[in-house]
Write a protein that holds these residues in place. Structure first.
Motif, mmCIF file in Angstrom:
data_model
loop_
_atom_site.group_PDB
_atom_site.id
_atom_site.type_symbol
_atom_site.label_atom_id
_atom_site.label_comp_id
_atom_site.label_asym_id
_atom_site.label_seq_id
_atom_site.Cartn_x
_atom_site.Cartn_y
_atom_site.Cartn_z
ATOM 1 N N MET A 50 77.844 -12.630 4.978
ATOM 2 C CA MET A 50 76.894 -11.541 5.025
ATOM 3 C C MET A 50 75.465 -12.079 5.077
ATOM 4 O O MET A 50 74.631 -11.541 5.804
ATOM 5 N N ASN A 51 75.211 -13.108 4.284
ATOM 6 C CA ASN A 51 73.888 -13.733 4.286
ATOM 7 C C ASN A 51 73.536 -14.286 5.666
ATOM 8 O O ASN A 51 72.382 -14.218 6.091
ATOM 9 N N SER A 52 74.522 -14.833 6.344
ATOM 10 C CA SER A 52 74.257 -15.400 7.668
ATOM 11 C C SER A 52 73.894 -14.292 8.664
ATOM 12 O O SER A 52 73.048 -14.500 9.543
ATOM 13 N N ILE A 53 74.497 -13.129 8.509
ATOM 14 C CA ILE A 53 74.170 -11.999 9.397
ATOM 15 C C ILE A 53 72.741 -11.531 9.123
ATOM 16 O O ILE A 53 71.963 -11.293 10.034
ATOM 17 N N VAL A 54 72.387 -11.418 7.837
ATOM 18 C CA VAL A 54 71.043 -10.997 7.449
ATOM 19 C C VAL A 54 70.027 -12.026 7.948
ATOM 20 O O VAL A 54 68.968 -11.670 8.480
ATOM 21 N N ASN A 55 70.353 -13.318 7.759
ATOM 22 C CA ASN A 55 69.455 -14.371 8.239
ATOM 23 C C ASN A 55 69.313 -14.325 9.763
ATOM 24 O O ASN A 55 68.217 -14.513 10.292
ATOM 25 N N ARG A 56 70.421 -14.082 10.424
ATOM 26 C CA ARG A 56 70.404 -14.006 11.897
ATOM 27 C C ARG A 56 69.558 -12.817 12.347
ATOM 28 O O ARG A 56 68.751 -12.930 13.271
ATOM 29 N N LEU A 57 69.705 -11.666 11.685
ATOM 30 C CA LEU A 57 68.905 -10.487 12.009
ATOM 31 C C LEU A 57 67.414 -10.744 11.729
ATOM 32 O O LEU A 57 66.546 -10.315 12.501
ATOM 33 N N ALA A 58 67.130 -11.444 10.655
ATOM 34 C CA ALA A 58 65.738 -11.779 10.323
ATOM 35 C C ALA A 58 65.160 -12.697 11.394
ATOM 36 O O ALA A 58 63.992 -12.534 11.804
ATOM 37 N N ASP A 59 65.979 -13.673 11.852
ATOM 38 C CA ASP A 59 65.531 -14.557 12.933
ATOM 39 C C ASP A 59 65.261 -13.768 14.220
ATOM 40 O O ASP A 59 64.256 -13.992 14.909
ATOM 41 N N ILE A 60 66.151 -12.835 14.517
ATOM 42 C CA ILE A 60 65.988 -12.008 15.722
ATOM 43 C C ILE A 60 64.716 -11.169 15.608
ATOM 44 O O ILE A 60 63.934 -11.066 16.552
ATOM 45 N N GLU A 61 64.491 -10.601 14.427
ATOM 46 C CA GLU A 61 63.288 -9.783 14.219
ATOM 47 C C GLU A 61 62.025 -10.652 14.331
ATOM 48 O O GLU A 61 61.041 -10.241 14.930
ATOM 49 N N SER A 62 62.067 -11.852 13.772
ATOM 50 C CA SER A 62 60.920 -12.765 13.872
ATOM 51 C C SER A 62 60.642 -13.123 15.327
ATOM 52 O O SER A 62 59.490 -13.159 15.769
ATOM 53 N N THR A 63 61.702 -13.400 16.051
ATOM 54 C CA THR A 63 61.567 -13.728 17.468
ATOM 55 C C THR A 63 60.992 -12.540 18.234
ATOM 56 O O THR A 63 60.093 -12.706 19.071
ATOM 57 N N ALA A 64 61.487 -11.347 17.957
ATOM 58 C CA ALA A 64 60.990 -10.141 18.620
ATOM 59 C C ALA A 64 59.514 -9.926 18.302
ATOM 60 O O ALA A 64 58.711 -9.589 19.188
ATOM 61 N N GLU A 65 59.129 -10.126 17.042
ATOM 62 C CA GLU A 65 57.724 -9.977 16.655
ATOM 63 C C GLU A 65 56.854 -11.007 17.365
ATOM 64 O O GLU A 65 55.739 -10.708 17.802
ATOM 65 N N ALA A 66 57.370 -12.225 17.505
ATOM 66 C CA ALA A 66 56.626 -13.278 18.197
ATOM 67 C C ALA A 66 56.451 -12.927 19.678
ATOM 68 O O ALA A 66 55.374 -13.138 20.255
ATOM 69 N N ILE A 67 57.515 -12.383 20.256
ATOM 70 C CA ILE A 67 57.446 -11.978 21.671
ATOM 71 C C ILE A 67 56.412 -10.859 21.842
ATOM 72 O O ILE A 67 55.582 -10.894 22.752
ATOM 73 N N VAL A 68 56.439 -9.867 20.956
ATOM 74 C CA VAL A 68 55.482 -8.756 21.017
ATOM 75 C C VAL A 68 54.058 -9.278 20.805
ATOM 76 O O VAL A 68 53.125 -8.884 21.516
ATOM 77 N N ALA A 69 53.875 -10.173 19.850
ATOM 78 C CA ALA A 69 52.549 -10.732 19.580
ATOM 79 C C ALA A 69 52.046 -11.508 20.794
ATOM 80 O O ALA A 69 50.871 -11.408 21.177
#
Length: 103
Positions: free
Chosen positions: A1-20
């Motif tokens: 479960m932690n790996s899924i949360v970490n993966r989602l956090a990574d995806i969100e960080s990447t998305a934020e970086a792309i938007v920025a």
């Protein structure tokens, strides 16, 4: 479960970086689009002015040609009238005198 949360956090960080990154590039892209639009407008204006100049020049040539043809026709008609008058002016004067005296 932690790996899924970490993966989602990574995806969100990447998305934020792309938007920025996209937000950072936005002014540059807008400037580039405006420059292209300005260049297009300038070229269109120059092309339009060149075409108008060409049309006006052609119209002036045609008008000058037509006016010259009219001048020649008028000159010929005036010369014919002058020659007729010089040839027949006595006859015309006699006819005018005759009409005046008959009334």
């Amino acid at each position: 479960m932690n790996s899924i949360v970490n993966r989602l956090a990574d995806i969100e960080s990447t998305a934020e970086a792309i938007v920025a990154h996209a937000e950072a590039q936005k002014p540059s892209i807008e400037r580039e689009i405006q420059d292209k639009r300005d260049a297009f407008d300038a070229k269109l204006e120059a092309d339009t002015q060149a075409k108008l100049h060409s049309i006006r020049s052609e119209m002036k040539k045609n008008t000058d040609r037509i006016l010259e043809e009219q001048r020649l026709k008028n000159r010929s008609a005036i010369e014919a009238l002058i020659q007729d008058f010089e040839k027949n002016h006595t006859k015309y004067a006699e006819n005018i005198l005759k009409q005046i005296t008959e009334v």
